[in-house]
Design a protein around this motif. Structure first.
Motif, PDB file in Angstrom:
ATOM      1  N   LEU A 213       0.808  -1.210   0.000  1.00 31.22           N
ATOM      2  CA  LEU A 213       0.000   0.000   0.000  1.00 31.22           C
ATOM      3  C   LEU A 213       0.852   1.276   0.000  1.00 31.22           C
ATOM      4  O   LEU A 213       0.471   2.287  -0.576  1.00 31.22           O
ATOM      5  N   TYR A 214       2.017   1.233   0.638  1.00 28.02           N
ATOM      6  CA  TYR A 214       2.842   2.432   0.814  1.00 28.02           C
ATOM      7  C   TYR A 214       3.740   2.755  -0.372  1.00 28.02           C
ATOM      8  O   TYR A 214       4.204   3.877  -0.498  1.00 28.02           O
ATOM      9  N   GLY A 215       4.040   1.761  -1.190  1.00 27.68           N
ATOM     10  CA  GLY A 215       4.922   2.016  -2.316  1.00 27.68           C
ATOM     11  C   GLY A 215       5.630   0.758  -2.778  1.00 27.68           C
ATOM     12  O   GLY A 215       5.141  -0.357  -2.587  1.00 27.68           O
ATOM     13  N   GLU A 216       6.793   0.973  -3.362  1.00 22.20           N
ATOM     14  CA  GLU A 216       7.564  -0.125  -3.946  1.00 22.20           C
ATOM     15  C   GLU A 216       9.032   0.002  -3.558  1.00 22.20           C
ATOM     16  O   GLU A 216       9.556   1.109  -3.431  1.00 22.20           O
ATOM     17  N   ILE A 217       9.661  -1.145  -3.377  1.00 20.95           N
ATOM     18  CA  ILE A 217      11.113  -1.208  -3.201  1.00 20.95           C
ATOM     19  C   ILE A 217      11.643  -2.021  -4.366  1.00 20.95           C
ATOM     20  O   ILE A 217      11.173  -3.126  -4.639  1.00 20.95           O
ATOM     21  N   ASP A 218      12.620  -1.453  -5.065  1.00 23.14           N
ATOM     22  CA  ASP A 218      13.126  -2.080  -6.284  1.00 23.14           C
ATOM     23  C   ASP A 218      13.745  -3.450  -6.020  1.00 23.14           C
ATOM     24  O   ASP A 218      13.435  -4.417  -6.702  1.00 23.14           O
ATOM     25  N   ILE A 219      14.645  -3.506  -5.045  1.00 19.27           N
ATOM     26  CA  ILE A 219      15.350  -4.761  -4.754  1.00 19.27           C
ATOM     27  C   ILE A 219      15.482  -4.911  -3.238  1.00 19.27           C
ATOM     28  O   ILE A 219      15.838  -3.951  -2.545  1.00 19.27           O
ATOM     29  N   ILE A 220      15.205  -6.099  -2.752  1.00 20.61           N
ATOM     30  CA  ILE A 220      15.482  -6.440  -1.352  1.00 20.61           C
ATOM     31  C   ILE A 220      16.503  -7.570  -1.401  1.00 20.61           C
ATOM     32  O   ILE A 220      16.311  -8.559  -2.113  1.00 20.61           O
ATOM     33  N   ALA A 221      17.601  -7.375  -0.680  1.00 28.75           N
ATOM     34  CA  ALA A 221      18.707  -8.333  -0.757  1.00 28.75           C
ATOM     35  C   ALA A 221      19.326  -8.531   0.622  1.00 28.75           C
ATOM     36  O   ALA A 221      18.993  -7.837   1.579  1.00 28.75           O
ATOM     37  N   ARG A 222      20.225  -9.480   0.681  1.00 34.21           N
ATOM     38  CA  ARG A 222      21.051  -9.694   1.876  1.00 34.21           C
ATOM     39  C   ARG A 222      22.494  -9.446   1.492  1.00 34.21           C
ATOM     40  O   ARG A 222      22.958  -9.899   0.458  1.00 34.21           O
TER      41      ARG A 222
ATOM     42  N   LYS B  56       8.565   3.532   4.792  1.00 32.10           N
ATOM     43  CA  LYS B  56       7.273   2.943   5.151  1.00 32.10           C
ATOM     44  C   LYS B  56       7.102   1.567   4.509  1.00 32.10           C
ATOM     45  O   LYS B  56       6.602   0.634   5.133  1.00 32.10           O
ATOM     46  N   THR B  57       7.524   1.456   3.263  1.00 30.89           N
ATOM     47  CA  THR B  57       7.419   0.174   2.566  1.00 30.89           C
ATOM     48  C   THR B  57       8.337  -0.858   3.220  1.00 30.89           C
ATOM     49  O   THR B  57       7.949  -2.016   3.398  1.00 30.89           O
ATOM     50  N   ALA B  58       9.529  -0.439   3.611  1.00 32.54           N
ATOM     51  CA  ALA B  58      10.468  -1.344   4.294  1.00 32.54           C
ATOM     52  C   ALA B  58       9.897  -1.803   5.631  1.00 32.54           C
ATOM     53  O   ALA B  58       9.998  -2.986   5.986  1.00 32.54           O
ATOM     54  N   GLN B  59       9.272  -0.893   6.370  1.00 30.95           N
ATOM     55  CA  GLN B  59       8.668  -1.275   7.645  1.00 30.95           C
ATOM     56  C   GLN B  59       7.541  -2.281   7.434  1.00 30.95           C
ATOM     57  O   GLN B  59       7.389  -3.220   8.213  1.00 30.95           O
ATOM     58  N   HIS B  60       6.773  -2.098   6.375  1.00 30.91           N
ATOM     59  CA  HIS B  60       5.713  -3.057   6.044  1.00 30.91           C
ATOM     60  C   HIS B  60       6.323  -4.429   5.763  1.00 30.91           C
ATOM     61  O   HIS B  60       5.833  -5.450   6.248  1.00 30.91           O
ATOM     62  N   TYR B  61       7.401  -4.464   4.983  1.00 29.94           N
ATOM     63  CA  TYR B  61       8.078  -5.723   4.655  1.00 29.94           C
ATOM     64  C   TYR B  61       8.587  -6.402   5.931  1.00 29.94           C
ATOM     65  O   TYR B  61       8.385  -7.604   6.131  1.00 29.94           O
TER      66      TYR B  61
END
Length: 124
Positions: free
Chosen positions: A35-44, A79-84
């Motif tokens: 709902l808050y947006g998009e994150i292009d890449i999530i990685a470790r 906000k999107t990261a917190q949702h994730y």
């Protein structure tokens, strides 16, 4: 069908994912949306969860690609990261925000810059 800007963005994200992988990152997700947006890449990167924003331009006439990540965009990514983190129950996991800045010039190799820990979590 994608427009020119969407094609450029998608090309940049593909270049960034390959670059990150070559530099030891493990890609977990691409184009995470909520709902808050998009994150292009999530990685470790080792034990750190990394939220990566990719910015791609064809020239630096209007500034570096990274300069397009405004405080408003940082809040949206936060906000999107917190949702994730909540959705995956990962609040105890160390995390940071990186930016991959890409300049794709005409008939030349892309210039790639990685900014680690580019900004802090916005908690507002």
């Amino acid at each position: 069908m994608l427009n020119r800007e969407q094609n450029l963005g998608q090309s940049g994200e593909n270049i960034a994912a390959e670059f990150l992988t070559q530099n030891g990152y493990k890609i977990l997700e691409r184009n995470y949306r909520c709902l808050y947006g998009e994150i292009d890449i999530i990685a470790r990167a080792q034990e750190v969860l990394v939220f990566v924003e990719v910015k791609t331009r064809t020239s630096i006439a209007y500034g570096s690609p990274a300069s397009a990540i405004t405080p408003r965009k940082q809040r949206q990514i936060s906000k999107t990261a917190q949702h994730y983190l909540a959705a995956k129950n990962l609040f105890d996991t160390p995390a940071r925000f990186d930016v991959v800045s890409i300049c794709i010039g005409f008939k030349q190799k892309p210039e790639i810059e990685l900014l680690t820990n580019a900004f802090d979590l916005y908690e507002g």
